[in-house]
Design a protein around this motif. Structure first.
Motif, PDB file in Angstrom:
ATOM      1  N   ALA A 259       0.817  -1.124  -0.015  1.00  0.00           N
ATOM      2  CA  ALA A 259      -0.102   0.012   0.166  1.00  0.00           C
ATOM      3  C   ALA A 259       1.051   1.439  -0.189  1.00  0.00           C
ATOM      4  N   TYR A 261       1.015   5.416   0.005  1.00  0.00           N
ATOM      5  CA  TYR A 261       0.308   6.667   0.042  1.00  0.00           C
ATOM      6  C   TYR A 261       1.367   8.043   0.145  1.00  0.00           C
ATOM      7  N   SER A 274      -4.791   4.080   5.988  1.00  0.00           N
ATOM      8  CA  SER A 274      -3.853   3.159   6.231  1.00  0.00           C
ATOM      9  C   SER A 274      -4.032   2.511   7.635  1.00  0.00           C
ATOM     10  N   THR A 278      -4.620  -1.530   8.057  1.00  0.00           N
ATOM     11  CA  THR A 278      -3.883  -2.445   8.901  1.00  0.00           C
ATOM     12  C   THR A 278      -4.762  -3.089   9.969  1.00  0.00           C
ATOM     13  N   ILE A 291       3.265  -0.939   3.927  1.00  0.00           N
ATOM     14  CA  ILE A 291       2.637   0.348   3.974  1.00  0.00           C
ATOM     15  C   ILE A 291       3.644   1.301   3.786  1.00  0.00           C
ATOM     16  N   TYR A 293       4.719   5.520   3.143  1.00  0.00           N
ATOM     17  CA  TYR A 293       4.396   7.008   2.825  1.00  0.00           C
ATOM     18  C   TYR A 293       5.412   7.729   1.841  1.00  0.00           C
ATOM     19  N   ILE A 333       5.465  -0.381   8.285  1.00  0.00           N
ATOM     20  CA  ILE A 333       4.968   0.940   8.048  1.00  0.00           C
ATOM     21  C   ILE A 333       6.221   1.805   8.140  1.00  0.00           C
TER      22      ILE A 333
END
Length: 470
Positions: A259, A261, A274, A278, A291, A293, A333
């Motif tokens: 994912a 972002y 997000s 999760t 994930i 960013y 993340i």
């Protein structure tokens, strides 16, 4: 142009200026006073998102993207017989390669939107397929995400039939609205080996739209009353897909998930999204998620709608090429620390006297204001040009308002739609700038107001504007 015409233009502009201020005051007042208030609460950030670790260097390492590729156009027939045009790009190299299908976001998407990404990934060693989104059975008010998911699976089979594709590493890539489609397709077919979710909202479409509109108007320093009125106008739209809940599909997913972002995305509540992802994957027992960013990336992983941020394609290619080893990362993340101000909230239910009808009439009101007919302003200008004419600043009576009756009300109904669409479109365009000073933002907000009122030029000064025509 005669003297009377010039005076007419000046009078028309003066009336437009006064009317602009009056209309904004009225709209803001109505937005303030109509119950209940739309007041999203500040987001309570989970400690996990307050300070993110940097991406592992292995995800950002250089990816050679200079291979020769082949390009082939095909047509895939959907379950209802709808033809879907597609383009396959594949590296010219021996062996089997991972493959990726691009699933588009909202709107009438065409495959050309992803040419840059598809070619780059193909040159990096990944077979890519982009296809034209269906227009039959998909429109503004009705969207069947299950139907779109089955379209994606039909297209996926085209890749599985190729000798240069590794069937264990064939996946779906979905952006925005496409991230509601991809989980449905992944749960329906074991042929989906992995999924990539780009700018996935993971809240209902209604909450995403109202959050985005409020955030973008806030960045433009729009009066809060006007923001509330427009958000509630959107909330009054009656479309079933706007209440879609994508979390059950996420809970059922068993494939590895990447994912991505952007920290400058004005279209989705990215921190909330997000966190929802999760939580849903954890509830389903899926620990194979990554994930990331990306700093300064917008909704499309670009710099302010321009070039793609460099970390995007590197992160994507390294993850796909590294499967299955990259499916379970050392840190789930990571990346640039995101900042989200407010929660994404549903528009509260309003009483009958503050519902969609009242809001619609409020937005219609500027369209029913007339200066006693089309030629009122122009007549005043010509009268002022005559000796002794136009004294007292009063427009001559030009008869009853034009456009009355049912036909006039029908045209009036078009007004708020055009106004709101222009307002939202301009807000989204202007929101891409994050470094504008106060003066620049003020000029843009003024332009936004004029765009809102530009559809009313026929009401305020149509005759005076015609003097510039030959």
């Amino acid at each position: 142009m005669t003297i009377g015409d010039r005076v007419s233009v000046q009078v028309g502009r003066g009336v437009l200026s006064v009317a602009s201020g009056l209309i904004l005051v009225v709209l803001a007042t109505v937005g303030y006073t109509l119950p209940p208030p739309f007041d999203p609460t500040p987001l309570r950030v989970d400690p996990v998102f307050q300070t993110l670790p940097p991406q592992p260097p292995s995800e950002l390492r250089y990816v050679p993207s200079n291979r020769q590729i082949t390009t082939r156009d095909v047509t895939v027939t959907a379950e209802d017989g709808t033809p879907l045009g597609a383009t396959i790009r594949a590296p010219v190299a021996p062996g089997r390669h991972p493959a990726l299908v691009f699933v588009q976001g909202a709107g009438p998407g065409v495959r050309g939107e992803f040419t840059t990404q598809a070619e780059w990934l193909a040159r990096a060693g990944i077979v890519t397929l982009v296809y034209d989104k269906r227009t039959v059975g998909y429109d503004f008010m009705k969207r069947d995400f299950g139907l779109l998911a089955r379209d994606a699976l039909r297209v996926l089979r085209e890749l599985l039939s190729r000798d240069d594709v590794d069937p264990a590493r064939v996946g779906l890539w979905g952006v925005s609205e496409g991230s509601w489609v991809v989980p449905l397709a992944a749960n329906e077919s074991g042929a989906v080996g992995f999924t990539v979710l780009v700018s996935a909202p993971n809240v209902s479409p209604m909450r995403q739209v109202t959050w985005a509109l409020g955030e973008q108007l806030h960045r433009l320093y729009a009066p809060s009353g006007v923001r509330e009125l427009l958000i509630r106008a959107i909330g009054a739209v009656d479309a079933d897909f706007l209440r879609y809940d994508g979390l059950p599909a996420l809970r059922e997913m068993r494939q590895p998930v990447l994912a991505l972002y952007g920290t400058r995305d004005p279209s989705i509540p990215f921190v909330e999204s997000s966190k929802a992802l999760t939580d849903a994957l954890a509830e389903g027992g899926n620990d194979a998620y990554t994930i990331r960013y990306l700093d300064r990336a917008d909704h499309g992983m670009r710099f302010h709608g321009g070039p793609l941020v460099p970390d995007y394609l590197r992160t994507l290619a390294n993850w796909v090429l590294g499967l299955p080893g990259t499916a379970t990362p050392s840190v789930h993340i990571a990346g640039a620390t995101p900042v989200q101000r407010l929660e994404a909230s549903d528009v509260p239910a309003a009483p009958w006297y503050a519902g969609g009808t009242v809001i619609g009439l409020t937005l219609c009101w500027p369209w029913r204001v007339r200066l006693r007919g089309r030629a009122g302003v122009a007549r005043y200008g010509r009268a002022a040009a005559r000796p002794g004419g136009g004294r007292g600043g009063r427009c001559p009576d030009s008869g009853p308002p034009s456009g009355g009756g049912s036909a006039g009300m029908a045209w009036t109904g078009v007004g708020p739609l055009v106004s709101v669409v222009a307002f939202i479109h301009a807000a989204r365009a202007c929101s891409r700038s994050t470094s504008a000073g106060v003066a620049r933002v003020a000029r843009r907000w003024g332009l936004l107001c004029l765009l809102y009122l530009s559809t009313q030029k026929s009401v305020w000064c149509r005759s005076s504007l015609r003097v510039d025509q030959p």
